[in-house]
Design a protein around this motif. Structure first.
Motif, PDB file in Angstrom:
ATOM      1  N   SER A 149       0.816  -1.155   0.043  1.00  0.00           N
ATOM      2  CA  SER A 149      -0.204   0.028   0.040  1.00  0.00           C
ATOM      3  C   SER A 149       1.055   1.311   0.167  1.00  0.00           C
TER       4      SER A 149
ATOM      5  N   ALA B 165      -3.882  -0.981   3.228  1.00  0.00           N
ATOM      6  CA  ALA B 165      -4.478  -1.967   2.374  1.00  0.00           C
ATOM      7  C   ALA B 165      -5.960  -1.531   1.881  1.00  0.00           C
TER       8      ALA B 165
ATOM      9  N   THR C   3      -6.144   1.575  -0.239  1.00  0.00           N
ATOM     10  CA  THR C   3      -5.728   1.041  -1.654  1.00  0.00           C
ATOM     11  C   THR C   3      -6.984   0.448  -2.413  1.00  0.00           C
TER      12      THR C   3
END
Length: 442
Positions: A99, A185, A188
């Motif tokens: 990320s 994450a 992302t």
């Protein structure tokens, strides 16, 4: 500890994080692809192996059905240092680093290429399932068949049954890494149009559990963060313990700092105070290279510059005569005749640049608010430090000075931006070169 063919998941990912902070995107990309292609996957525990041979293989006891053991490649005893697993922090740090790569580069093509593996790692650590401990030490955390629930029902914390220190692994390391890894994450995944709400929920759940069970308070109400805590102290304990009576309680942070720094720092008053209460401001705690480097980094984050520089002074004083603190590379030839490049990670190298970049340039990222910032902690004796920082294709020439918790000066290209509080406006990430002047004061 010299094990040439061994890959250490968590520690090499720390090196990857440093490469990204230093602007070496191509090198970090190669490391991420190496993980995707060679990381040994533990099929029955659905997780990454704690450590693995550079071929991607592991020893026979760790092999799932159909996996080829590393013994087929190596001479007996050549690869001898294996942690017991599963060790989940490498998975959390992978989520954080991939990320971070996307944050720095916005490389959509690469993310599309690696995303299926990211999903495998993220969902593997997010699922609440039974996993089997692979060590041999009795523990209350698993049943008679050595199965344990990933997320403890009584605390909500991740159980990281890596046999690295005592029976239970680094509680705060595992959970702090996961808080950061899951949240970054998740962001992302949203940016890529494939949102993973379970990751966001796990980050929030772990953040609440961390604050409830891993941040303790003494009689005066001052917070203390514990690295690992015996069960009898996990739920009700409200006093600063006597270390002689609680041998599993560790007040020395060690590499745990590397996990907690991104999420808790001056941005979180409770963490800042807890850090100040736990860490020796003179840098006199027993340790070794990476302990001092990570503690320095955390001290800069917590606006405790004197503590940070004391730990860096100790780090420098303990360098070998060669003054070399970098990774050692060597070509290793296996029994199959193939030559492979092996690395001895000296750890302190992987952690030191984080603390230098954060202290000297004052450059960092607020994981909670999602913005870049400049907040240097430079001693008066050094004066002004000039650094060059890269974000994507934009370069910033930074002149940093002063130390303390108050921003005294902040300019970009001569424009007074003191009111911005050191936060970098995204409009300056434009592919050009900019000059930054930033000064702190007490």
């Amino acid at each position: 500890r010299y094990q040439p063919p061994t890959m250490w998941g968590r520690d090499s990912l720390i090196a990857m994080s440093t490469l990204l902070d230093a602007g070496h995107y191509a090198e970090a990309e190669k490391m991420l692809l190496f993980y995707r292609d060679h990381m040994a996957w533990n099929e029955w525990n659905n997780c990454i192996h704690a450590n693995f041979h550079l071929s991607g293989r592991v020893i026979k006891p760790y092999c799932a059905p159909g996996q080829e053991p590393v013994e087929d490649l190596m001479a007996p005893g050549e690869w001898t240092n294996q942690m017991r697993g599963p060790q989940l922090d490498a998975m959390a740090y992978f989520l954080y680093c991939v990320s971070k790569y996307h944050r720095y580069t916005q490389d959509r093509e690469f993310m599309d290429e690696i995303w299926p593996f990211v999903l495998k790692v993220g969902n593997g650590i997010a699922e609440n399932r039974k996993r089997q401990y692979e060590g041999g030490v009795p523990s209350e955390y698993y049943d008679e068949e050595k199965w344990f629930q990933t997320y403890r029902e009584d605390t909500g914390l991740i159980v990281d049954n890596c046999w690295e220190s005592d029976i239970l692994g680094e509680y705060s390391l595992m959970n702090a890494l996961s808080i950061v890894g899951f949240e970054q994450a998740y962001r992302t995944s949203v940016a890529l149009g494939d949102p993973q709400p379970l990751w966001h929920r796990r980050s929030q759940e772990l953040d609440a559990a961390f604050k409830k069970h891993l941040i303790r308070y003494d009689k005066e109400g001052e917070p203390y963060i514990l690295k690992q805590v015996p069960r009898e102290f996990m739920l009700d304990w409200q006093m600063k313990p006597d270390p002689d009576e609680t041998p599993l309680t560790n007040f020395g942070y060690g590499w745990t700092i590397a996990a907690t720094v991104p999420m808790y720092s001056y941005k979180d008053e409770v963490f800042r105070r807890a850090f100040a209460n736990v860490v020796d401001p003179k840098g006199e705690s027993a340790g070794w290279g990476m302990w001092w480097a990570t503690t320095a980094h955390a001290a800069f984050e917590a606006d405790l510059p004197d503590t940070g520089w004391n730990y860096l002074d100790k780090y420098v004083a303990q360098l070998p005569e060669s003054k070399q603190a970098y990774e050692h590379h060597q070509i290793v030839e296996g029994l199959d005749g193939k030559k492979r490049r092996a690395t001895l990670n000296l750890f302190s190298f992987a952690y030191l640049p984080h603390s230098i970049i954060r202290g000297m340039a004052g450059f960092g990222y607020n994981e909670k608010m999602g913005h870049w910032f400049f907040r240097p902690q430079v001693p008066d004796e050094i004066g002004t430090v000039r650094s060059r920082i890269r974000i994507r294709d934009t370069w910033f020439d930074v002149a940093s000075s002063g130390k303390g918790s108050t921003l005294a000066e902040f300019k970009i290209d001569g424009k007074d931006l003191l009111a911005a509080g050191g936060i970098l406006d995204p409009k300056y990430i434009d592919g050009k070169r900019h000059k930054v002047v930033v000064r702190m004061k007490r």
